[in-house]
Design a protein around this motif. Structure first.
Motif, mmCIF file in Angstrom:
data_model
loop_
_atom_site.group_PDB
_atom_site.id
_atom_site.type_symbol
_atom_site.label_atom_id
_atom_site.label_comp_id
_atom_site.label_asym_id
_atom_site.label_seq_id
_atom_site.Cartn_x
_atom_site.Cartn_y
_atom_site.Cartn_z
ATOM 1 N N GLU A 73 0.834 -1.195 0.000
ATOM 2 C CA GLU A 73 0.000 0.000 0.000
ATOM 3 C C GLU A 73 0.863 1.237 0.000
ATOM 4 O OE1 GLU A 73 -2.432 0.438 3.491
ATOM 5 O OE2 GLU A 73 -0.738 0.439 4.836
ATOM 6 N N LYS A 74 0.271 2.338 -0.410
ATOM 7 C CA LYS A 74 0.937 3.635 -0.385
ATOM 8 C C LYS A 74 -0.003 4.578 0.339
ATOM 9 C CE LYS A 74 2.700 7.292 -3.406
ATOM 10 N NZ LYS A 74 1.911 8.394 -2.869
ATOM 11 N N VAL A 75 0.478 5.176 1.414
ATOM 12 C CA VAL A 75 -0.326 6.093 2.204
ATOM 13 C C VAL A 75 0.342 7.459 2.183
ATOM 14 C CG1 VAL A 75 -1.255 6.586 4.490
ATOM 15 C CG2 VAL A 75 -1.106 4.223 3.705
ATOM 16 N N ASP A 76 -0.423 8.471 1.843
ATOM 17 C CA ASP A 76 0.088 9.837 1.844
ATOM 18 C C ASP A 76 -0.423 10.537 3.096
ATOM 19 O OD1 ASP A 76 0.780 12.458 1.496
ATOM 20 O OD2 ASP A 76 0.029 12.603 -0.550
ATOM 21 N N PRO A 77 0.405 10.710 4.114
ATOM 22 C CA PRO A 77 -0.057 11.318 5.361
ATOM 23 C C PRO A 77 -0.471 12.775 5.203
ATOM 24 C CG PRO A 77 2.303 11.074 5.390
ATOM 25 C CD PRO A 77 1.833 10.390 4.154
ATOM 26 N N ASP A 78 -0.078 13.393 4.117
ATOM 27 C CA ASP A 78 -0.421 14.787 3.892
ATOM 28 C C ASP A 78 -1.684 14.969 3.058
ATOM 29 O OD1 ASP A 78 1.851 15.652 5.308
ATOM 30 O OD2 ASP A 78 3.088 15.305 3.529
ATOM 31 N N ALA A 79 -2.270 13.881 2.625
ATOM 32 C CA ALA A 79 -3.490 13.969 1.810
ATOM 33 C C ALA A 79 -4.635 14.520 2.647
ATOM 34 C CB ALA A 79 -3.861 12.604 1.263
ATOM 35 N N ASP A 80 -5.520 15.225 2.019
ATOM 36 C CA ASP A 80 -6.662 15.816 2.694
ATOM 37 C C ASP A 80 -7.681 14.725 3.029
ATOM 38 O OD1 ASP A 80 -8.625 17.441 3.675
ATOM 39 O OD2 ASP A 80 -9.255 18.193 1.730
ATOM 40 N N CYS A 81 -7.891 14.486 4.297
ATOM 41 C CA CYS A 81 -8.833 13.450 4.737
ATOM 42 C C CYS A 81 -10.126 14.051 5.276
ATOM 43 C CB CYS A 81 -8.187 12.567 5.808
ATOM 44 S SG CYS A 81 -6.782 11.643 5.208
ATOM 45 N N ALA A 82 -10.294 15.330 5.105
ATOM 46 C CA ALA A 82 -11.484 15.984 5.672
ATOM 47 C C ALA A 82 -12.708 15.744 4.840
ATOM 48 C CB ALA A 82 -11.237 17.476 5.790
#
Length: 73
Positions: A64-73
């Motif tokens: 998997e690739k997770v972008d911790p800076d992606a907008d999750c709102a």
């Protein structure tokens, strides 16, 4: 063909078989019978999905690739 099933969330007050019915309806849909690999993520419903043939993948099979800076709102 590959399919991804998002984890089913059912409020406690409605947990009288609704989750089971939802999963059963999806995996038995005639238009999805040619799906070779079903993927899904769940935190706590492993038992529910095992009833329908889901199992943990072999170690090393998935990434998997997770972008911790992606907008999750």
């Amino acid at each position: 063909m590959i399919a991804f099933l998002a984890d089913v969330f059912v409020l406690e007050a409605h947990r009288d078989g609704l989750g089971k019915w939802l999963v059963e309806t999806v995996v038995r849909a005639p238009e999805l019978q040619r799906v070779r690999r079903w993927m899904l993520g769940t935190r706590d419903a492993h038992g529910l999905y095992r009833r329908f043939g889901f199992a943990e993948p072999a170690p090393g099979l998935l990434m998997e690739k997770v972008d911790p800076d992606a907008d999750c709102a």
